[in-house]
Scaffold this motif. Structure first.
Motif: not given
Length: 349
Positions: A176-179, A148-151, A63-65
């Protein structure tokens, strides 16, 4: 011979010609570091559609570089990427195959990020051979406003996925990724709301994504049912969090395990079907359809998984890396009858 693996399946507006899913598998093949699919991805995915797969879930797409595992990974952080996906999706659908995309953020496992981020500053313990580049930098803990920005970044990526024409979206909450990092007591030691409630981050992402996808589009969540690190969480921990995700709007769970760090005393069995008990328990306790995954490449085992009611769909990973036409070959093996594209009929009968 009647095969349950090759029976159709419908969930909301998604109707599949069979129960076979191409599992998302990173290709690390973006050339210009722009995050857009190229000719490699076109050949890779279209060949599996020609090969008879019911649903293709495209690889982990950030969702982001800075949220990519490596700079060779796909992304969906700008509208400029949408036409590249449209070209690919339009070709896949010519072969009666549906297509989804797995959106994610690598968090502390972002190998090429100048500064990886995570719920906390706890670093990843990995062996060099388990990474693409041999090492991982220590992460920086996200601020509450950054969480909140990543949401919102997940929400925006989902909007782009809908515009591109995907049939379904999978949120990557495993390996093991962010979620996953936010769900794990061993990784998340925050003192704010996102540390006090380990389901909150994922729940907010599910809610945000549901607001921008069509009501009849199914939402998939991939989860690690257990962790293998010493002190890692158990199956009931994952299911309790999954209950929150279901309530927020997840329609089907893709049940895997591990990925958060090197196994400790408790190690994965890595035998055929070793994750099936996890899928079975998710289905039982949550009363939702599930996708099973993990060494299910033998057609008879995939068939038994559906016939025995362990899962509604079977995800094939390494088997499809080995054989783009896995589905056609499995159908021939199980039913003694197959209808390949006419161009291949002389070779696959």
């Amino acid at each position: 011979m009647i095969s349950q693996l090759f029976s159709p399946y419908t969930l909301k507006n998604l109707t599949l010609k069979n129960r076979i899913v191409m599992s998302p598998m990173c290709q690390y093949s973006v050339v210009k570091e722009d995050g857009a699919p190229n000719d490699w991805h076109f050949v890779h995915y279209v060949s599996r559609a020609i090969g008879g797969t019911g649903l293709i879930i495209m690889e982990m797409t950030s969702v982001t570089p800075e949220g990519r595992i490596t700079n060779g990974d796909l992304g969906l952080w700008t509208d400029e990427q949408i036409p590249h996906y449209k070209r690919l999706i339009n070709e896949i659908k010519k072969y009666d195959t549906k297509v989804g995309i797995q959106i994610a953020h690598a968090g502390r496992k972002a190998e090429d990020a100048e500064q990886p981020v995570g719920p906390s500053g706890i670093p990843v313990e990995v062996l060099p051979e388990e990474t693409m580049n041999g090492e991982l930098k220590p992460p920086r803990a996200l601020t509450t406003s950054e969480v909140k920005e990543i949401v919102q970044q997940f929400k925006q990526a989902a909007e782009r996925a809908v515009k591109a024409g995907f049939d379904t979206i999978e949120l990557h909450g495993a390996h093991g990724y962010l979620l996953h990092q936010f769900m794990s007591p061993s990784i998340n030691n925050r003192t704010d709301a996102y540390g006090q409630d380990l389901a909150l981050f994922g729940e907010e992402i599910v809610t945000a994504v549901k607001r921008v996808i069509p009501n009849d589009m199914p939402l998939i969540m991939r989860m690690s049912a257990i962790e293998y690190i010493d002190g890692g969480y158990d199956l009931q921990h994952a299911i309790d969090i999954a209950k929150r995700f279901k309530q927020a709007g997840v329609d089907i769970f893709h049940v895997s395990s591990g990925g958060e760090g090197p196994p400790g005393e408790h190690k994965p069995k890595n035998t055929p079907g070793y994750q099936l008990p996890f899928a079975r328990e998710f289905k039982k306790q949550l009363d939702v359809p599930v996708i099973s995954v993990g060494k299910l490449s033998e057609p008879e085992l995939a068939e038994a998984t559906i016939t025995n009611g362990d899962a509604e769909l079977v995800a094939i990973a390494r088997g499809m890396l080995n054989d783009p036409y896995w589905s056609l070959h499995a159908e021939k093996q199980l039913t003694r009858k197959v209808s390949p594209p006419f161009q291949y009929a002389r070779g696959i009968r």
